[in-house]
Design a protein around this motif. Structure first.
Motif, mmCIF file in Angstrom:
data_model
loop_
_atom_site.group_PDB
_atom_site.id
_atom_site.type_symbol
_atom_site.label_atom_id
_atom_site.label_comp_id
_atom_site.label_asym_id
_atom_site.label_seq_id
_atom_site.Cartn_x
_atom_site.Cartn_y
_atom_site.Cartn_z
ATOM 1 N N ARG A 66 0.826 -1.206 0.000
ATOM 2 C CA ARG A 66 0.000 0.000 0.000
ATOM 3 C C ARG A 66 0.862 1.258 0.000
ATOM 4 N N ALA A 67 1.980 1.207 0.716
ATOM 5 C CA ALA A 67 2.900 2.344 0.711
ATOM 6 C C ALA A 67 3.486 2.556 -0.675
ATOM 7 N N ALA A 68 3.815 1.452 -1.355
ATOM 8 C CA ALA A 68 4.365 1.549 -2.713
ATOM 9 C C ALA A 68 3.360 2.193 -3.660
ATOM 10 N N LEU A 69 2.099 1.779 -3.569
ATOM 11 C CA LEU A 69 1.065 2.361 -4.439
ATOM 12 C C LEU A 69 0.857 3.839 -4.134
ATOM 13 N N ALA A 90 -2.019 -12.129 -6.406
ATOM 14 C CA ALA A 90 -2.914 -10.986 -6.215
ATOM 15 C C ALA A 90 -2.112 -9.716 -5.925
ATOM 16 N N TYR A 91 -1.027 -9.844 -5.142
ATOM 17 C CA TYR A 91 -0.193 -8.685 -4.856
ATOM 18 C C TYR A 91 0.486 -8.178 -6.129
ATOM 19 N N ALA A 92 1.004 -9.091 -6.933
ATOM 20 C CA ALA A 92 1.705 -8.702 -8.158
ATOM 21 C C ALA A 92 0.774 -7.975 -9.108
ATOM 22 N N THR A 93 -0.416 -8.533 -9.321
ATOM 23 C CA THR A 93 -1.341 -7.898 -10.259
ATOM 24 C C THR A 93 -1.861 -6.576 -9.704
ATOM 25 N N ARG A 94 -2.059 -6.515 -8.398
ATOM 26 C CA ARG A 94 -2.503 -5.252 -7.804
ATOM 27 C C ARG A 94 -1.450 -4.168 -8.005
ATOM 28 N N VAL A 96 0.836 -3.831 -10.423
ATOM 29 C CA VAL A 96 0.961 -3.315 -11.783
ATOM 30 C C VAL A 96 -0.328 -2.697 -12.308
ATOM 31 N N LEU A 97 -1.471 -3.159 -11.823
ATOM 32 C CA LEU A 97 -2.731 -2.647 -12.342
ATOM 33 C C LEU A 97 -3.189 -1.374 -11.651
ATOM 34 N N GLU A 98 -2.801 -1.174 -10.389
ATOM 35 C CA GLU A 98 -3.244 0.014 -9.663
ATOM 36 C C GLU A 98 -2.230 1.149 -9.706
ATOM 37 N N SER A 99 -1.033 0.884 -10.232
ATOM 38 C CA SER A 99 -0.019 1.936 -10.302
ATOM 39 C C SER A 99 -0.272 2.826 -11.514
ATOM 40 N N PRO A 100 -0.069 4.137 -11.369
ATOM 41 C CA PRO A 100 -0.181 5.030 -12.524
ATOM 42 C C PRO A 100 0.836 4.634 -13.585
ATOM 43 N N PRO A 101 0.533 4.859 -14.863
ATOM 44 C CA PRO A 101 1.472 4.487 -15.926
ATOM 45 C C PRO A 101 2.764 5.286 -15.845
ATOM 46 N N GLY A 102 3.832 4.685 -16.374
ATOM 47 C CA GLY A 102 5.132 5.339 -16.379
ATOM 48 C C GLY A 102 5.985 4.877 -15.220
ATOM 49 N N GLY A 103 7.251 4.591 -15.506
ATOM 50 C CA GLY A 103 8.162 4.148 -14.459
ATOM 51 C C GLY A 103 8.162 2.647 -14.312
ATOM 52 N N VAL A 207 2.445 -6.386 -20.694
ATOM 53 C CA VAL A 207 2.424 -7.245 -19.514
ATOM 54 C C VAL A 207 1.232 -6.912 -18.622
ATOM 55 N N LEU A 208 0.805 -5.642 -18.607
ATOM 56 C CA LEU A 208 -0.330 -5.259 -17.789
ATOM 57 C C LEU A 208 -1.613 -5.891 -18.319
ATOM 58 N N ALA A 209 -1.745 -5.909 -19.638
ATOM 59 C CA ALA A 209 -2.923 -6.530 -20.232
ATOM 60 C C ALA A 209 -2.937 -8.027 -19.955
ATOM 61 N N VAL A 210 -1.768 -8.650 -20.042
ATOM 62 C CA VAL A 210 -1.668 -10.086 -19.781
ATOM 63 C C VAL A 210 -2.041 -10.391 -18.338
ATOM 64 N N LEU A 211 -1.476 -9.631 -17.399
ATOM 65 C CA LEU A 211 -1.760 -9.870 -15.988
ATOM 66 C C LEU A 211 -3.217 -9.581 -15.654
ATOM 67 N N ALA A 212 -3.774 -8.542 -16.267
ATOM 68 C CA ALA A 212 -5.182 -8.229 -16.028
ATOM 69 C C ALA A 212 -6.061 -9.391 -16.465
ATOM 70 N N HIS A 213 -5.734 -9.957 -17.617
ATOM 71 C CA HIS A 213 -6.520 -11.077 -18.132
ATOM 72 C C HIS A 213 -6.383 -12.302 -17.228
ATOM 73 N N LEU A 214 -5.167 -12.621 -16.873
ATOM 74 C CA LEU A 214 -4.941 -13.795 -16.040
ATOM 75 C C LEU A 214 -5.570 -13.633 -14.664
#
Length: 221
Positions: A66-69, A90-94, A96-103, A207-214
């Motif tokens: 949560r601190a990272a996000l 669940a942590y990995a997908t959260r 990459v999917l909840e982080s703003p784009p870039g970086g 990779v974000l699209a792949v993880l979102a799908h999985l």
């Protein structure tokens, strides 16, 4: 050399990571043991990358994540490498999917730290803006029942390419690992996106699209 803020509550592991990073030529500008102290250190030091554990005091649940996000929201583009003791997809997908784009973003198992060269390469890639997901986490995400999951539409080679994609591999690196041409990888990737009904326009963030799908189909396991 990269300026690093490190957050790890286990004192011995934190000291070991500091020594490892400094021996590799990086500067650890802060090494802390709590999520709130992590936020303060980043605001104070403005590092080039953050390395943090998922589970931190006081609750030892997902305070580090949560601190990272929160840090990515406050500092878009800040590279963050998250370490976890467990294969928690669940942590990995959260992340990459909840982080703003870039970086750059990374999610590695702590066991990977013992593979020093591999860990430092992941750190370099995240610092360079890439997405790096631990291969073991990818294997779990790909471990769905093919008979009831769209992954069943993929050929064995396409599944192999997909796994490398989900780990953050580029076309060039995937081609080198698999011993094929980049054109072949592009063709496989195109087939994967078509069969999984994903948008190929994601480009380097595919990779974000792949993880979102999985992640969306994780309940099918």
């Amino acid at each position: 050399m990269v300026r690093v803020v490190l957050a790890e509550d286990a004192v011995l592991l934190r000291a070991g990571l500091v020594e490892l990073l400094e021996r590799a030529g990086h500067e650890v500008v802060a090494a802390v043991g709590e999520a709130e102290t992590l936020r303060q250190a980043v605001e104070r030091e403005r590092p080039g990358i953050v390395v943090t554990d998922v589970r931190m005091p006081p609750g030892f649940r997902d305070e580090g994540l949560r601190a990272a996000l929160a840090l990515r929201a406050a500092h878009p583009g800040l590279p963050i490498l998250v370490l976890s003791q467990y294969v928690a997809s669940a942590y990995a997908t959260r992340l990459v999917l909840e982080s703003p784009p870039g970086g750059g973003l990374g999610y590695l198992l702590k066991d990977r730290v013992g593979e020093v060269a591999e860990f430092l390469e992941a750190l370099r890639r995240v610092g360079a803006g890439e997405t790096v997901i631990d291969p073991e986490v990818v294997r779990v995400l790909l471990g769905h029942r093919a008979a009831t999951h769209p992954l069943g539409r993929l050929t064995p080679r396409e599944r192999e390419v997909l796994a490398r994609m989900a780990e953050g591999g580029t076309n060039q690196s995937i081609a080198k690992i698999l011993g094929v041409t980049e054109a072949a990888v592009v063709k496989h990737a195109s087939n994967i996106f078509m069969k999984l009904d994903l948008d190929p326009a994601e480009g380097n963030r595919r990779v974000l699209a792949v993880l979102a799908h999985l992640r969306a189909h994780e309940g099918d396991r």
